[in-house]
Design a protein around this motif. Structure first.
Motif, short mmCIF file in Angstrom:
data_model
loop_
_atom_site.label_atom_id
_atom_site.label_comp_id
_atom_site.label_asym_id
_atom_site.label_seq_id
_atom_site.Cartn_x
_atom_site.Cartn_y
_atom_site.Cartn_z
N ARG A 1 -5.41 -2.35 -4.24
CA ARG A 1 -6.77 -2.40 -3.70
C ARG A 1 -7.20 -3.85 -3.45
O ARG A 1 -6.97 -4.72 -4.27
N ILE A 2 -7.82 -4.02 -2.29
CA ILE A 2 -8.46 -5.29 -1.94
C ILE A 2 -9.82 -4.92 -1.37
O ILE A 2 -9.89 -4.15 -0.40
N ASP A 3 -10.86 -5.44 -1.96
CA ASP A 3 -12.23 -5.15 -1.53
C ASP A 3 -12.50 -3.65 -1.40
O ASP A 3 -13.17 -3.20 -0.48
N GLY A 4 -11.93 -2.88 -2.33
CA GLY A 4 -12.19 -1.44 -2.37
C GLY A 4 -11.31 -0.59 -1.47
O GLY A 4 -11.37 0.64 -1.52
N ASP A 5 -10.48 -1.21 -0.62
CA ASP A 5 -9.59 -0.46 0.27
C ASP A 5 -8.16 -0.53 -0.25
O ASP A 5 -7.76 -1.52 -0.85
N GLU A 6 -7.36 0.53 0.02
CA GLU A 6 -5.96 0.57 -0.43
C GLU A 6 -5.03 0.09 0.67
O GLU A 6 -5.20 0.43 1.84
N TYR A 7 -4.01 -0.66 0.26
CA TYR A 7 -3.02 -1.21 1.18
C TYR A 7 -1.63 -1.14 0.57
O TYR A 7 -1.47 -1.23 -0.64
N ASP A 8 -0.62 -1.03 1.44
CA ASP A 8 0.78 -1.20 1.04
C ASP A 8 1.24 -2.61 1.34
O ASP A 8 2.17 -3.12 0.73
N GLY A 9 0.62 -3.22 2.32
CA GLY A 9 0.90 -4.60 2.70
C GLY A 9 -0.38 -5.25 3.18
O GLY A 9 -1.24 -4.58 3.76
N TYR A 10 -0.52 -6.55 2.93
CA TYR A 10 -1.75 -7.24 3.31
C TYR A 10 -1.44 -8.70 3.60
O TYR A 10 -0.73 -9.35 2.85
N TRP A 11 -1.99 -9.20 4.69
CA TRP A 11 -1.83 -10.60 5.06
C TRP A 11 -3.12 -11.34 4.70
O TRP A 11 -4.21 -10.93 5.07
#
Length: 67
Positions: free
Chosen positions: A10-20
């Protein structure tokens, strides 16, 4: 690239598998996704473009089959 634990994060409440991260030009990947070429290439394209947006020219027209 930085690898994280298995599963989405989680980043800022959203789910991700990859994030830049634009501020540091780094990529964070869920450990179990690190071998998924489409996710890795998708995040690498963000890093190359230095943008979190998804411009059609690159994400569809030029690189759509890869990302």
């Amino acid at each position: 690239m930085i690898y994280y634990r298995n599963g989405p994060f989680r980043i800022d409440g959203d789910e991700y598998d990859g994030y830049w991260f634009g501020s540091s030009n780094r990529i964070l990947l869920a450990l179990d996704i690190a071998h998924d070429g489409r996710v890795v290439r998708h995040e690498m394209l963000h890093a190359l473009l230095k943008s979190g947006k998804h411009p059609r020219e690159f994400f569809v027209n030029r690189c759509g089959a890869q990302v």
